[in-house]
Design a protein around this motif. Structure first.
Motif, short mmCIF file in Angstrom:
data_model
loop_
_atom_site.label_atom_id
_atom_site.label_comp_id
_atom_site.label_asym_id
_atom_site.label_seq_id
_atom_site.Cartn_x
_atom_site.Cartn_y
_atom_site.Cartn_z
N LYS A 1 -31.30 36.38 -26.65
CA LYS A 1 -32.04 36.74 -27.85
C LYS A 1 -31.07 36.75 -29.04
N GLY A 2 -31.49 36.16 -30.14
CA GLY A 2 -30.64 36.10 -31.33
C GLY A 2 -29.96 34.76 -31.53
N LEU A 3 -30.09 33.87 -30.54
CA LEU A 3 -29.54 32.52 -30.70
C LEU A 3 -30.63 31.57 -31.18
N PRO A 4 -30.28 30.54 -31.95
CA PRO A 4 -28.93 30.21 -32.43
C PRO A 4 -28.48 31.13 -33.57
N ASP A 5 -27.16 31.20 -33.75
CA ASP A 5 -26.55 32.03 -34.77
C ASP A 5 -25.26 31.33 -35.19
N SER A 6 -25.04 31.19 -36.48
CA SER A 6 -23.88 30.45 -36.97
C SER A 6 -22.56 31.12 -36.59
N ARG A 7 -22.60 32.40 -36.22
CA ARG A 7 -21.37 33.10 -35.82
C ARG A 7 -20.99 32.81 -34.38
N VAL A 8 -21.90 32.20 -33.62
CA VAL A 8 -21.69 32.00 -32.19
C VAL A 8 -21.20 30.59 -31.91
N LEU A 9 -20.06 30.49 -31.23
CA LEU A 9 -19.46 29.21 -30.89
C LEU A 9 -19.19 29.16 -29.39
N VAL A 10 -19.03 27.94 -28.88
CA VAL A 10 -18.50 27.74 -27.53
C VAL A 10 -17.23 26.91 -27.68
N MET A 11 -16.50 26.72 -26.59
CA MET A 11 -15.26 25.96 -26.68
C MET A 11 -15.15 25.03 -25.48
N ARG A 12 -15.45 23.76 -25.72
CA ARG A 12 -15.38 22.75 -24.66
C ARG A 12 -14.99 21.39 -25.22
N THR A 13 -15.68 20.97 -26.28
CA THR A 13 -15.53 19.62 -26.81
C THR A 13 -14.65 19.60 -28.06
N LEU A 14 -14.34 18.39 -28.50
CA LEU A 14 -13.61 18.25 -29.75
C LEU A 14 -14.44 18.79 -30.91
N GLY A 15 -15.75 18.58 -30.85
CA GLY A 15 -16.63 19.12 -31.89
C GLY A 15 -16.58 20.64 -31.94
N ASP A 16 -16.49 21.27 -30.75
CA ASP A 16 -16.38 22.73 -30.72
C ASP A 16 -15.09 23.19 -31.40
N ALA A 17 -14.00 22.49 -31.10
CA ALA A 17 -12.71 22.84 -31.71
C ALA A 17 -12.75 22.64 -33.22
N GLU A 18 -13.39 21.57 -33.66
CA GLU A 18 -13.51 21.30 -35.10
C GLU A 18 -14.30 22.42 -35.79
N ARG A 19 -15.37 22.89 -35.13
CA ARG A 19 -16.18 23.95 -35.73
C ARG A 19 -15.38 25.25 -35.86
N LEU A 20 -14.57 25.56 -34.85
CA LEU A 20 -13.76 26.77 -34.93
C LEU A 20 -12.70 26.63 -36.02
N ARG A 21 -12.07 25.48 -36.11
CA ARG A 21 -11.08 25.23 -37.16
C ARG A 21 -11.70 25.42 -38.54
N ALA A 22 -12.89 24.85 -38.73
CA ALA A 22 -13.57 24.94 -40.02
C ALA A 22 -13.92 26.38 -40.35
N ARG A 23 -14.37 27.13 -39.33
CA ARG A 23 -14.74 28.52 -39.57
C ARG A 23 -13.51 29.35 -39.96
N LEU A 24 -12.41 29.14 -39.27
CA LEU A 24 -11.19 29.90 -39.57
C LEU A 24 -10.65 29.56 -40.95
N ALA A 25 -10.88 28.32 -41.39
CA ALA A 25 -10.38 27.90 -42.70
C ALA A 25 -11.28 28.39 -43.84
N SER A 26 -12.60 28.42 -43.60
CA SER A 26 -13.53 28.73 -44.69
C SER A 26 -13.86 30.21 -44.80
N ALA A 27 -14.01 30.87 -43.66
CA ALA A 27 -14.41 32.29 -43.67
C ALA A 27 -13.72 33.00 -42.51
N PRO A 28 -12.43 33.28 -42.64
CA PRO A 28 -11.69 33.90 -41.53
C PRO A 28 -12.34 35.21 -41.10
N PRO A 29 -12.60 35.37 -39.80
CA PRO A 29 -13.24 36.59 -39.32
C PRO A 29 -12.27 37.77 -39.28
N CYS A 30 -12.82 38.95 -39.32
CA CYS A 30 -12.01 40.18 -39.16
C CYS A 30 -12.07 40.67 -37.71
#
Length: 419
Positions: free
Chosen positions: A116-145
């Motif tokens: 419940k609550g998915l999809p959510d832009s805060r939720v990522l998985v880590m498997r593919t190159l696309g997943d890694a790119e999304r995490l990189r982009a998130r850390l660069a644009s809006a670093p989490p606390c």
């Protein structure tokens, strides 16, 4: 002229193509993949996301143009195979092609439960190159606390490591009671937790996720783990959809079931890599074994069989070797197997090895900060599966002594004749 098709161009697909081309110089070799990129190593996704390696580094076999040239293959990128039946491969656009032998090497996908609550832009998985790119982009644009990593897996701990290195407050939540429950003995997993807690990580055990809320992760207990970034690292599922349809005739369990030649239950169709169930040597059962080296060996065996020169691959054991936050952990064999504990070193400080021995043979081993010995102990475990009770060679014994491991420990695991 024989016609071959490989569906999915990862580690297994590459090694199959290499084996086919080494044995058949003139056959037509076609590779279909939904992406337009060379084989990617999923275990390098976190290294790329954390800038520890460049983009080129995640492609261990080189670029696509050179691979197509070296292996004389026709690459069909951006082509999604919707189904496979006997010797026919059908694409999503409805076009179909016939081949003498077809390999399914589609890998596995990150498991994303229907929370419940998915999809959510805060939720990522880590498997593919696309997943890694999304995490990189998130850390660069809006670093989490604050972040929650759901799943204390080998991937989960790597994600936690890269986030903590960025100053993020990280909590690992897992339904198990200790870290790496299938690889680590309970007390070893808890020692890893102790060391990682000193490095700033937080842990919540016995934690099952109920939903994703605007505030973070809600557990079935009702507890809330606040987070502005959530990474789900709870395992993978074999990509077997192409052979799961009616009329295909391919047996599928947790993955595509194969024999030692990577043949499926349907003649002419083979499977290799994370999409299939390989033989786990200790239990003798088939199961998905998500290891890079295992995919390579399966791919090679499939390619040889497809080209008419079979050389069966017996299988592998469960094992994990990983480095994180300055620590090395190695698990060899199924940690649930019983045996007499044989210990060297101190668990709370310095290198440590614990083996379980039954009837003169290794059953499973945990190593902390002593990975130099891992290859020798794995070789011994595998050798004892074929020849129960066999001992270490003089060279292996000398190598273990060179690691500083005690003679008493070496004698107890099989070094009696050489120590």
């Amino acid at each position: 002229m024989k016609r071959y098709a490989i569906v999915g161009f990862g580690c297994a697909g590459y090694h199959a193509a290499k084996a086919i081309r080494s044995l058949d110089k003139t056959g037509e070799l076609h590779v279909f993949d939904r992406l337009n990129m060379p084989p990617f190593n999923p275990m390098l996704s976190t290294y790329y996301a954390s800038d520890r390696i460049s983009l080129d580094g995640v492609f261990p076999f080189g670029n696509l143009d050179s691979l197509c040239s070296q292996l004389d293959l026709q690459f069909h990128g951006g082509q999604t195979v919707s189904s496979i039946s006997q010797n026919t491969l059908t694409l999503e656009d409805g076009s179909s092609y016939s081949f003498d032998a077809i390999l399914v090497s589609t890998g596995a996908r990150a498991l994303l439960p229907p929370l419940k609550g998915l999809p959510d832009s805060r939720v990522l998985v880590m498997r593919t190159l696309g997943d890694a790119e999304r995490l990189r982009a998130r850390l660069a644009s809006a670093p989490p606390c604050r972040a929650v990593v759901v799943g204390g897996s080998m991937v989960g701990i790597k994600v936690a490591e890269l986030l903590a290195a960025r100053g993020v407050e990280v909590t690992i939540a897992d339904g198990a009671d200790w870290l790496f429950p299938l690889a680590a003995f309970p007390h070893v997993g808890r020692e890893l937790e102790r060391r990682l807690t000193l490095r700033g990580l937080r842990f919540t055990w016995g934690a099952m996720v109920r939903e994703i809320s605007p505030e973070g992760v809600v557990l079935t207990s009702g507890a809330l783990l606040p987070a502005d970034l959530i990474c789900l690292c709870i395992g993978t599922r074999a990509e077997a959809d192409t052979v799961s349809g009616p009329g295909c005739g391919v047996q599928v369990g947790r993955g595509i079931v194969v024999d030692g030649n990577m043949s499926t239950s349907c003649p002419g169709i083979y499977a290799a890599g994370d999409c299939c169930e390989g033989t786990e040597l200790q239990s003798g059962q088939t199961m998905p074994i998500g290891l890079w080296a295992n995919a390579a060996r399966q791919g090679e065996a499939a390619g040889r069989a497809m080209a008419g020169h079979p050389e069966p691959y017996a299988g592998n054991i469960i094992h994990n070797i990983t480095h994180f936050m300055g620590l090395d952990f190695v698990g060899l064999g199924d940690s649930r197997r019983e045996g007499e504990p044989v210990v060297w070193g101190g668990l709370s400080a310095g290198p440590y090895i614990e083996a379980r021995v039954r009837n003169g043979s290794l059953q499973c081993v945990n190593l902390l900060d002593c990975r130099r010995a891992a290859g020798i102990l794995k070789s011994l475990l595998l050798a004892q599966l074929d020849r129960p009770g066999c001992g270490l060679t003089p060279v292996q014994t000398a190598a273990l002594l060179g690691c500083g491991i005690s003679r008493e420990f070496i004698r107890k695991i099989g070094g009696n004749r050489h120590v």
